[in-house]
Enzyme design. Structure first.
Site, PDB file in Angstrom:
ATOM      1  N   ASP A 238     -15.385  -0.135  32.706  1.00  0.00           N
ATOM      2  CA  ASP A 238     -16.761  -0.156  32.193  1.00  0.00           C
ATOM      3  C   ASP A 238     -16.780  -0.143  30.675  1.00  0.00           C
ATOM      4  OD1 ASP A 238     -17.697  -0.169  34.765  1.00  0.00           O
ATOM      5  OD2 ASP A 238     -17.975   2.011  34.874  1.00  0.00           O
TER       6      ASP A 238
ATOM      7  N   SER B 261       0.835  -1.197   0.000  1.00  0.00           N
ATOM      8  CA  SER B 261       0.000   0.000   0.000  1.00  0.00           C
ATOM      9  C   SER B 261       0.874   1.254   0.000  1.00  0.00           C
ATOM     10  CB  SER B 261      -0.937  -0.040   1.216  1.00  0.00           C
ATOM     11  OG  SER B 261      -1.834   1.040   1.198  1.00  0.00           O
TER      12      SER B 261
END
Length: 486
Positions: free
Chosen positions: A374, A251
């Site tokens: 969390d 790439s």
């Protein structure tokens, strides 16, 4: 999903299947129907959004069933023979009629199969032609005749790859090396180097072992690679091409590689300017237009503009043209985001008797966000399409997995991985001036913190070939000229 939505998806899939099957005719239709383009793009965008937003399991099974539909779209007509308009803003019957009628009225005669499909050439015929070309090359005397026969041999090997092994067995490498030693003609030397490359022959490395440079993919983050390569040149006082025997990239890494090596020989400053031009011209487009292009042509960005910019800077020469330069490193563009392992394999295949002296693997930066407990729990439980696609993309573009494996297998004084930490996430198509400057700042800080690694790496790359290995190279060359291999 209700029956109405299923009906819409069925129509959309039928349109897509038909258009893909008749793509060339469909593009001709678009030239005279500008209003139709936006309608069609909107239809495909609606289908794409419907697929992403719906997460019901029964939709996936319905979609698989609908995708098997091969029947051409049937549109009901009104009683008076008037064509019924579809809800998509264009006349499907007229579209299909134009496509089918244009193919019948084209008047193009069908070319006989014997003209487009010549009879297959047998292996015996290919070998006989190879033997004839080698014999005529070995017996050639004048420079012009020898060059013509070299070109014939090169074209023959390109057209018939199966002839390579036979040519090597018949002493092609010895013949080419003999001619190269006894002629000063530049075109002859260039053609010989190309032919040797096709045959898989490479001159011995210029260092004590193979020096490999591997560059990851990463779009605009290739700017970080350019800055690190500039630092290597500053410390060594040499060009990148003079420091490595084998260079590969994928790439953005392949673009940097093609710019660095002959015949382009672009400076890193000029390559940097090229990347800034890419960000301002290619990546600067709206998300809606990009999504429409992706659904229509399979490319998110304007590939024609992208190809034009590359052609203006790099040219249209093929990879084999770089083999004309005697000091050009062997190179290649690959299809994995971290091609270091493949580069190792290819390099050791070219020089099976040589040890690996130094491997430099350069990444385009990595970002590791700090998540709370969390957030980590919520992320692990989520199963949205967006998260699934993101994880698939991260898996496909992961570069650190290859790094961890090679870091365990190769010695510390042989393997060097350069991959700066990014202070914020930067996409491959980033155009924000602030983020690009921040990437450069992160790269500069990374180079400063790893100054010792850069100096150790340059010291390894700058080592010269030992007298013992030079003597062995000389003896190998003599034996190859006689048609033998050590």
């Amino acid at each position: 999903m209700g029956s109405k939505e299923r009906s819409i998806v069925a129509k959309l899939i039928e349109i897509v299947n038909y258009v893909v099957k008749n793509k060339s005719l469909f593009q001709n239709y678009l030239k005279d129907n500008n209003n139709f383009i936006q309608s069609y793009l909107n239809v495909r965008a609606s289908f794409y959004n419907l697929f992403l937003d719906n997460e019901k399991s029964d939709f996936k099974s319905d979609l698989r069933k609908l995708q098997s539909i091969q029947k051409v779209i049937e549109v009901n007509s009104e009683e008076k023979g008037e064509v019924k308009k579809s809800n998509y803003g264009f006349d499907l019957t007229k579209l299909i009629g134009d496509l089918t009628s244009s193919s019948k009225k084209s008047g193009v005669k069908k070319t006989p199969r014997w003209k487009t499909h010549p009879p297959a050439v047998t292996r015996e015929e290919i070998n006989a032609q190879t033997q004839h070309l080698l014999s005529s090359l070995a017996s050639s005397e004048s420079v012009s005749v020898r060059l013509k026969r070299l070109e014939d041999l090169l074209n023959h090997l390109i057209c018939h790859p199966t002839a390579k092994n036979f040519a090597v067995k018949k002493g092609a490498i010895g013949i080419l090396l003999f001619i190269r030693k006894h002629t000063n003609d530049v075109p002859t030397h260039e053609t010989i180097l190309q032919t040797l490359t096709i045959l898989g022959y490479a001159d011995p490395p210029r260092s004590n072992g193979i020096r490999i440079l591997s560059i990851d993919g990463g779009g605009m983050r290739g700017i970080a690679v350019i800055r690190m390569l500039q630092r290597i040149e500053e410390i060594s006082g040499k060009k990148i091409c003079d420091l490595f025997d084998f260079i590969c990239g994928v790439s953005t890494g392949a673009i940097i590689t093609s710019c660095l090596i002959p015949p382009n020989n672009m400076s890193l400053d000029r390559i940097y300017d090229l990347y800034r031009e890419l960000s301002s011209r290619v990546f600067n487009q709206s998300a809606f237009w990009g999504a429409s292009m992706l659904l229509w042509s399979g490319g998110y960005y304007d590939t024609s503009l992208w190809e034009k910019i590359l052609s203006d800077h790099v040219g249209k020469l093929t990879l084999i043209d770089s083999a004309k330069e005697p000091l050009c490193p062997k190179d290649g563009g690959l299809v994995v985001n971290n091609p270091t392992a493949i580069a190792l394999h290819e390099a050791t295949t070219l020089w099976p008797e040589e040890s690996v002296s130094c491997v430099v693997s350069i990444g385009t930066g990595r970002y590791e966000p700090i998540l709370t407990i969390d957030e980590s729990i919520e992320s692990s439980k989520s199963s949205s399409w967006k998260l699934i696609f993101t994880k698939i993309l991260e898996s496909a573009t992961d570069t650190e997995a290859v790094h961890r494996i090679l870091n365990d297998l190769l010695p510390d004084d042989t393997y060097f991985r350069l991959n700066p930490h990014m202070s914020r996430l930067m996409t491959m198509d980033e155009i924000s001036e602030l983020k690009i400057l921040e990437l450069e700042k992160d790269t500069k800080m990374y180079c400063r913190r790893n100054e010792d690694k850069f100096y150790d790496m340059v010291s390894k790359l700058s080592s010269s070939r030992s007298p013992l290995k030079k003597f062995k190279d000389y003896m190998n060359l003599k034996l190859k000229l006689l048609g033998f291999t050590l």
